[in-house]
Write an enzyme that holds these catalytic residues in place. Structure first.
Site, short mmCIF file in Angstrom:
data_model
loop_
_atom_site.label_atom_id
_atom_site.label_comp_id
_atom_site.label_asym_id
_atom_site.label_seq_id
_atom_site.Cartn_x
_atom_site.Cartn_y
_atom_site.Cartn_z
N LYS A 258 15.27 -30.12 -10.68
CA LYS A 258 15.72 -31.24 -11.57
C LYS A 258 17.33 -31.62 -11.90
O LYS A 258 18.06 -32.58 -11.60
CB LYS A 258 15.35 -30.38 -13.30
CG LYS A 258 15.31 -31.78 -13.81
CD LYS A 258 14.52 -31.47 -14.77
CE LYS A 258 14.52 -30.03 -15.51
NZ LYS A 258 13.75 -30.40 -17.09
N GLY B 272 10.08 -18.47 -18.43
CA GLY B 272 10.97 -18.67 -19.78
C GLY B 272 12.41 -18.64 -19.57
O GLY B 272 12.71 -18.11 -19.04
N THR B 273 12.71 -19.82 -20.46
CA THR B 273 13.61 -19.74 -20.83
C THR B 273 14.19 -18.32 -21.81
O THR B 273 15.67 -17.76 -21.51
CB THR B 273 14.19 -20.41 -22.46
OG1 THR B 273 13.13 -20.03 -23.48
CG2 THR B 273 14.01 -22.24 -22.02
N GLY C 225 21.04 -27.33 -18.05
CA GLY C 225 21.13 -27.95 -16.86
C GLY C 225 21.06 -29.17 -16.72
O GLY C 225 21.53 -30.38 -16.39
N ASP C 226 19.67 -29.30 -17.55
CA ASP C 226 19.09 -30.90 -18.36
C ASP C 226 19.42 -31.42 -19.24
O ASP C 226 19.11 -32.35 -19.15
CB ASP C 226 17.90 -30.60 -17.93
CG ASP C 226 16.67 -29.76 -19.39
OD1 ASP C 226 17.71 -29.19 -19.82
OD2 ASP C 226 15.53 -29.83 -18.81
N GLY D 225 11.23 -28.43 -29.44
CA GLY D 225 10.77 -27.61 -31.04
C GLY D 225 11.49 -27.85 -32.48
O GLY D 225 12.74 -28.59 -31.67
N HIS E 236 36.80 -64.78 4.26
CA HIS E 236 35.47 -64.88 4.24
C HIS E 236 35.31 -63.78 5.69
O HIS E 236 35.19 -63.79 6.31
CB HIS E 236 35.85 -66.01 4.35
CG HIS E 236 37.09 -66.46 4.31
ND1 HIS E 236 36.67 -68.15 3.27
CD2 HIS E 236 38.30 -67.48 4.63
CE1 HIS E 236 38.20 -68.51 2.71
NE2 HIS E 236 38.62 -67.71 4.43
N ALA F 219 38.86 -66.57 9.35
CA ALA F 219 36.86 -66.33 8.56
C ALA F 219 35.86 -66.14 9.63
O ALA F 219 35.99 -65.90 10.89
CB ALA F 219 36.37 -67.07 8.35
N ALA G 192 40.72 -68.42 17.60
CA ALA G 192 39.27 -68.59 16.79
C ALA G 192 38.76 -69.01 18.47
O ALA G 192 38.74 -69.55 19.22
CB ALA G 192 39.07 -70.19 16.39
#
Ligand code: UD1
Ligand code: CA
Length: 436
Positions: free
Chosen positions: A22, A78-79, A103-104, A142, A349, A366, A409
């Site tokens: 992520k 978990g955190t 980080g997210d 939360g 061009h 061109a 040309a």
């Protein structure tokens, strides 16, 4: 003040439905984790620890700064478990305070964190939640709960009962928190995992601190800065917020945009004064635009330096390490790749200029094309100063055309040309009467 920062980044990110972890998804063409690291480093912490997962192996080369210590959380429990994993490795017990960033959550601003830290110190808190007030209650954050105005707990959306959600003030946890390090170290072991996800929630520390008579509070931040990214919808919303910020930043710097909402910038885009940008222009990574430049609609720039007094577009694509000298004109439907375009050049061009050096004041007619690829290698074209390359010319590289030369040309040029030459291919124009 001595500060340790822990950035949590090991989460599964399963709601992204992507094989890229992520935090390596981008906001303004810069990985979310790099946004957070930039802010974290600007706070000048004593230690900066980032918690990553095993899946990061193929991505961590993107985390370049030596000051960032990476700690792997093998089982993502978990955190709180992530913070504990960092604390075990970062020797921070003598650093007064610890700031947790996610980080997210890439949109947070330095000023906001500084104000939260000031609030934390002024009120002698042991824990300060960086909180926010979402505009509706339809979110998965939360929520903070109070008793007699004291913050007593945070309840995760998944764990909330109906009565709790009815009494809800909708003040939410951004995830970012400031702790007194000693108290964090002492009480983090008390966090359990008796919840629906069987995870150790960092948010449980709020009720634990309350229970043990420590001082927990919150600092209300701007909601947009605190928005977390959990899925592609939220990533695109974060990009929208980022773009609006950049647009306002450049408008305030005096950059003129008729319709800023159609102009897209990268995190590292640099633009000087007196620049005008017409609608629908895209700045990819690595673009620097100096003073007094006009960029017309539908131009796409990437890894390009544009010097003063230049006009580009409409419909130009310039990419892969290009420098455009001052007083240059790049016109419609021109692509320029990996080239050095010296001052005063005109490519007005429908041309492709790749792997080339075009000398001062040279005019490319061109439809002229550098034929830089022979099927195996990319070859270089060098054109000296003051040349005139006629329209519809094929320049077969490797090739050098020396200064002051004129190419007629429609010429296919496959030999080096000396200076002051006039070059054309002699093929007669045949005219016959049509058969009836
Ligand atoms: C978390 C908070 C929630 C808050 C929300 C804000 C908890 C329990 N919940 O929920 O209160 O409103 O953020 O966005 O803290 N991470 C790890 N290791 C893990 C799990 C997560 O490093 O084992 C990291 C993730 O990479 C992410 C951050 O921690 O950067 C948050 O994890 P995530 O799973 O997104 O938490 P939320 O459900 O959003
Ligand atoms: Ca999240």
């Amino acid at each position: 003040m001595s500060l340790s920062i822990i950035v949590l980044a090991a989460g599964k990110g399963s709601r992204m439905n992507s094989s890229i972890p992520k935090v390596f998804h981008e906001v303004g063409n810069k990985e979310m984790i790099s946004h957070v690291h930039e802010i974290a480093l600007s706070m000048n912490p004593k230690i900066l620890t980032t918690v990553i997962s095993d899946e990061f192996k193929n991505f961590i080369y993107n985390i370049k700064n030596k000051k960032i210590k990476l700690v792997t959380q093998h089982n993502r429990n978990g955190t709180a478990h992530a913070v504990k994993t960092a604390l075990k490795k970062n020797n921070s017990s003598n650093i007064k305070n610890t700031l947790i960033l996610y980080g997210d959550t890439p949109l947070i601003q330095k000023k906001t964190i500084e104000n939260a830290i000031k609030y934390f110190i002024k009120n002698s808190l042991d824990l300060c939640v960086l909180a926010m007030k979402p505009k509706s209650s339809d979110h998965a954050y939360g929520r903070l709960f109070f008793q007699n105005k004291s913050l007593v707990k945070i309840i995760e959306k998944a764990e909330m009962t109906k009565t709790q959600s009815e009494n809800d003030l909708n003040i939410c946890n951004s995830g970012m928190m400031i702790f007194n390090t000693k108290k964090l170290l002492k009480y983090i072991n008390k966090v359990g995992n008796l919840n629906k996800k069987k995870e150790f929630y960092l948010t449980d520390l709020v009720s634990i601190f309350y229970k043990y008579g420590l001082k927990a509070g919150y600092y209300l931040c701007d909601y947009e800065e605190c928005k977390g990214v959990n899925n592609m919808q939220e990533l695109s919303r974060a990009n929208k917020i980022f773009q609006n910020r950049k647009r306002n930043f450049f408008l305030n710097k005096g950059i003129f945009m008729e319709d800023p909402s159609t102009v897209f910038f990268s995190a590292d885009t640099r633009i000087e004064k007196n620049v005008k940008i017409q609608p629908n222009v895209y700045f990819g990574v690595g673009v620097i635009v100096k003073e007094n430049v006009l960029i017309k609609s539908f131009t796409h720039l990437e890894n390009t330096i544009v010097n003063r007094n230049v006009m580009i577009g409409p419909f130009s694509r310039i990419r892969d390490n290009v420098e455009i000298g001052s007083n240059v004109k790049i016109g419609n439907f021109v692509e320029i790749k990996k080239s050095d375009i010296k001052s005063g050049v005109k490519v007005s061009h429908l041309s492709y200029i790749g792997d080339a050096l075009i000398g001062k004041e040279t005019n490319i007619g061109a439809g002229s094309i550098t034929c830089n690829f022979d099927g195996k290698n990319k070859n270089k074209t060098t054109i000296g100063a003051n040349c005139l390359v006629g329209s519809n010319t094929s320049l077969i590289a490797p090739l050098e055309i020396k200064k002051n030369s004129v190419i007629g040309a429609g010429t296919i040029v496959n030999k080096d040309i000396k200076e002051n030459s006039l070059i054309y291919r002699k093929s007669e124009l045949v005219r016959k009467e049509k058969k009836k």
